[in-house]
Motif scaffolding. Structure first.
Motif, PDB file in Angstrom:
ATOM      1  N   VAL A   1       0.829  -1.202   0.000  1.00  0.00           N
ATOM      2  CA  VAL A   1       0.000   0.000   0.000  1.00  0.00           C
ATOM      3  C   VAL A   1       0.866   1.256   0.000  1.00  0.00           C
ATOM      4  O   VAL A   1       1.819   1.371   0.762  1.00  0.00           O
ATOM      5  CB  VAL A   1      -0.951   0.000   1.221  1.00  0.00           C
ATOM      6  N   LYS A   2       0.502   2.218  -0.841  1.00  0.00           N
ATOM      7  CA  LYS A   2       1.229   3.489  -0.931  1.00  0.00           C
ATOM      8  C   LYS A   2       0.785   4.438   0.184  1.00  0.00           C
ATOM      9  O   LYS A   2      -0.320   4.328   0.713  1.00  0.00           O
ATOM     10  CB  LYS A   2       1.002   4.131  -2.303  1.00  0.00           C
ATOM     11  N   LEU A   3       1.660   5.392   0.491  1.00  0.00           N
ATOM     12  CA  LEU A   3       1.393   6.333   1.575  1.00  0.00           C
ATOM     13  C   LEU A   3       0.112   7.135   1.332  1.00  0.00           C
ATOM     14  O   LEU A   3      -0.660   7.360   2.264  1.00  0.00           O
ATOM     15  CB  LEU A   3       2.584   7.274   1.774  1.00  0.00           C
ATOM     16  N   ASP A   4      -0.147   7.548   0.096  1.00  0.00           N
ATOM     17  CA  ASP A   4      -1.376   8.305  -0.199  1.00  0.00           C
ATOM     18  C   ASP A   4      -2.615   7.493   0.161  1.00  0.00           C
ATOM     19  O   ASP A   4      -3.586   8.043   0.701  1.00  0.00           O
ATOM     20  CB  ASP A   4      -1.436   8.703  -1.675  1.00  0.00           C
ATOM     21  N   THR A   5      -2.593   6.207  -0.121  1.00  0.00           N
ATOM     22  CA  THR A   5      -3.731   5.339   0.209  1.00  0.00           C
ATOM     23  C   THR A   5      -3.867   5.193   1.716  1.00  0.00           C
ATOM     24  O   THR A   5      -4.986   5.221   2.255  1.00  0.00           O
ATOM     25  CB  THR A   5      -3.559   3.958  -0.463  1.00  0.00           C
TER      26      THR A   5
ATOM     27  N   ASN B   1      -7.170   6.336   3.914  1.00  0.00           N
ATOM     28  CA  ASN B   1      -7.845   5.453   4.860  1.00  0.00           C
ATOM     29  C   ASN B   1      -7.861   6.029   6.277  1.00  0.00           C
ATOM     30  O   ASN B   1      -8.851   5.904   6.994  1.00  0.00           O
ATOM     31  CB  ASN B   1      -7.212   4.062   4.838  1.00  0.00           C
ATOM     32  N   ILE B   2      -6.760   6.657   6.664  1.00  0.00           N
ATOM     33  CA  ILE B   2      -6.723   7.318   7.975  1.00  0.00           C
ATOM     34  C   ILE B   2      -7.774   8.426   8.027  1.00  0.00           C
ATOM     35  O   ILE B   2      -8.505   8.554   9.015  1.00  0.00           O
ATOM     36  CB  ILE B   2      -5.322   7.902   8.267  1.00  0.00           C
TER      37      ILE B   2
ATOM     38  N   SER C   1       6.049  -1.982  10.448  1.00  0.00           N
ATOM     39  CA  SER C   1       6.626  -3.314  10.680  1.00  0.00           C
ATOM     40  C   SER C   1       6.841  -3.528  12.176  1.00  0.00           C
ATOM     41  O   SER C   1       6.832  -2.575  12.968  1.00  0.00           O
ATOM     42  CB  SER C   1       7.957  -3.453   9.938  1.00  0.00           C
ATOM     43  N   ASN C   2       7.053  -4.763  12.545  1.00  0.00           N
ATOM     44  CA  ASN C   2       7.387  -5.089  13.933  1.00  0.00           C
ATOM     45  C   ASN C   2       8.886  -4.872  14.095  1.00  0.00           C
ATOM     46  O   ASN C   2       9.688  -5.732  13.734  1.00  0.00           O
ATOM     47  CB  ASN C   2       7.000  -6.522  14.267  1.00  0.00           C
ATOM     48  N   ILE C   3       9.264  -3.716  14.625  1.00  0.00           N
ATOM     49  CA  ILE C   3      10.676  -3.375  14.735  1.00  0.00           C
ATOM     50  C   ILE C   3      11.437  -4.349  15.632  1.00  0.00           C
ATOM     51  O   ILE C   3      12.651  -4.483  15.510  1.00  0.00           O
ATOM     52  CB  ILE C   3      10.880  -1.919  15.211  1.00  0.00           C
TER      53      ILE C   3
ATOM     54  N   VAL D   1       3.314   3.305  21.938  1.00  0.00           N
ATOM     55  CA  VAL D   1       3.936   2.841  20.700  1.00  0.00           C
ATOM     56  C   VAL D   1       3.107   1.687  20.143  1.00  0.00           C
ATOM     57  O   VAL D   1       2.705   0.786  20.883  1.00  0.00           O
ATOM     58  CB  VAL D   1       5.380   2.356  20.943  1.00  0.00           C
ATOM     59  N   ILE D   2       2.874   1.735  18.831  1.00  0.00           N
ATOM     60  CA  ILE D   2       2.174   0.655  18.125  1.00  0.00           C
ATOM     61  C   ILE D   2       3.093   0.195  17.006  1.00  0.00           C
ATOM     62  O   ILE D   2       3.512   1.009  16.183  1.00  0.00           O
ATOM     63  CB  ILE D   2       0.821   1.143  17.574  1.00  0.00           C
ATOM     64  N   ALA D   3       3.396  -1.091  16.991  1.00  0.00           N
ATOM     65  CA  ALA D   3       4.321  -1.611  15.981  1.00  0.00           C
ATOM     66  C   ALA D   3       3.846  -2.967  15.478  1.00  0.00           C
ATOM     67  O   ALA D   3       3.367  -3.791  16.247  1.00  0.00           O
ATOM     68  CB  ALA D   3       5.729  -1.742  16.564  1.00  0.00           C
ATOM     69  N   GLY D   4       4.000  -3.158  14.165  1.00  0.00           N
ATOM     70  CA  GLY D   4       3.796  -4.469  13.584  1.00  0.00           C
ATOM     71  C   GLY D   4       2.404  -4.774  13.075  1.00  0.00           C
ATOM     72  O   GLY D   4       2.147  -5.875  12.631  1.00  0.00           O
ATOM     73  N   PHE D   5       1.507  -3.809  13.097  1.00  0.00           N
ATOM     74  CA  PHE D   5       0.142  -4.042  12.643  1.00  0.00           C
ATOM     75  C   PHE D   5      -0.106  -3.538  11.227  1.00  0.00           C
ATOM     76  O   PHE D   5      -1.250  -3.472  10.785  1.00  0.00           O
ATOM     77  CB  PHE D   5      -0.863  -3.389  13.596  1.00  0.00           C
ATOM     78  N   GLY D   6       0.958  -3.141  10.543  1.00  0.00           N
ATOM     79  CA  GLY D   6       0.786  -2.591   9.211  1.00  0.00           C
ATOM     80  C   GLY D   6       0.084  -1.250   9.294  1.00  0.00           C
ATOM     81  O   GLY D   6       0.068  -0.601  10.344  1.00  0.00           O
ATOM     82  N   PRO D   7      -0.537  -0.822   8.189  1.00  0.00           N
ATOM     83  CA  PRO D   7      -1.191   0.488   8.165  1.00  0.00           C
ATOM     84  C   PRO D   7      -2.339   0.643   9.173  1.00  0.00           C
ATOM     85  O   PRO D   7      -2.668   1.760   9.568  1.00  0.00           O
ATOM     86  CB  PRO D   7      -1.715   0.599   6.736  1.00  0.00           C
ATOM     87  N   ILE D   8      -2.923  -0.456   9.620  1.00  0.00           N
ATOM     88  CA  ILE D   8      -4.008  -0.361  10.604  1.00  0.00           C
ATOM     89  C   ILE D   8      -3.496   0.209  11.929  1.00  0.00           C
ATOM     90  O   ILE D   8      -4.266   0.720  12.738  1.00  0.00           O
ATOM     91  CB  ILE D   8      -4.694  -1.737  10.798  1.00  0.00           C
ATOM     92  N   GLY D   9      -2.177   0.184  12.115  1.00  0.00           N
ATOM     93  CA  GLY D   9      -1.590   0.767  13.316  1.00  0.00           C
ATOM     94  C   GLY D   9      -1.934   2.239  13.485  1.00  0.00           C
ATOM     95  O   GLY D   9      -2.088   2.725  14.599  1.00  0.00           O
ATOM     96  N   TYR D  10      -2.090   2.950  12.372  1.00  0.00           N
ATOM     97  CA  TYR D  10      -2.472   4.360  12.452  1.00  0.00           C
ATOM     98  C   TYR D  10      -3.902   4.510  12.980  1.00  0.00           C
ATOM     99  O   TYR D  10      -4.205   5.440  13.719  1.00  0.00           O
ATOM    100  CB  TYR D  10      -2.359   5.038  11.078  1.00  0.00           C
TER     101      TYR D  10
END
Length: 164
Positions: free
Chosen positions: A25-29, A33-34, A101-103, A122-131
């Motif tokens: 997924v691109k940043l614009d997408t 979604n956010i 990503s899951n750092i 901090v939220i990590a590793g959930f992909g774009p849904i993290g936002y």
């Protein structure tokens, strides 16, 4: 509620850069979604992306008095930037750090985030849904802050009435 979404270096390359780690997924997408999720929550959002540390510091400082909170993906700067960490601490706004990503499952040098210590969470590793998770968390934090302010104001009013 107003939240600023700050994106760090190379996030403008999402969809191209190593999709096995960051997804297709691109940043614009992601931003579209956010924005949809934020509208459903009644939250106004702004977006900013930079590959330059100083520009990110400037944007964090500009949030003071303009936004209620920050969601930041400092990307590689999470592991190196005392300046971004200090800017987050200086503005004293609730801030959620997000990593797609899951750092902790990656290279050793990515396991430590310098910026995380200045953040509310901090939220990590959930992909774009993290936002989306960060928006919900930020909304909850701001609701709690508002409740505390209201309780203090009510206690002050009661104390003043008792003294009169």
């Amino acid at each position: 509620m107003k939240a600023m979404i700050i994106q760090g270096p190379n996030l403008n390359m999402l969809g191209i850069r190593d999709p096995r780690i960051y997804g297709p997924v691109k940043l614009d997408t992601i931003h579209e979604n956010i924005k949809k999720h934020a509208e459903q929550m009644g939250v106004e959002v702004g977006f900013f992306q930079s590959n330059f540390e100083g520009e990110i510091v400037d944007k964090i400082q500009e949030c003071l008095g303009q936004y209620d909170g920050i969601i930041i993906n400092p990307a590689a700067y999470a592991h190196t930037s005392v300046a971004i960490r200090d800017a987050i601490a200086a503005v004293n706004l609730p801030t959620i750090e997000v990593h797609i990503s899951n750092i902790h499952a990656r290279e050793e040098f990515r396991h430590k985030s310098l910026t995380a210590a200045a953040c509310s969470g901090v939220i990590a590793g959930f992909g774009p849904i993290g936002y989306h998770l960060a928006l919900q968390g930020l909304s909850q934090i701001l609701s709690e802050i508002e409740a505390i302010k209201n309780a203090r104001a009510q206690a002050q009013t009661q104390q003043t009435q008792q003294q009169n």
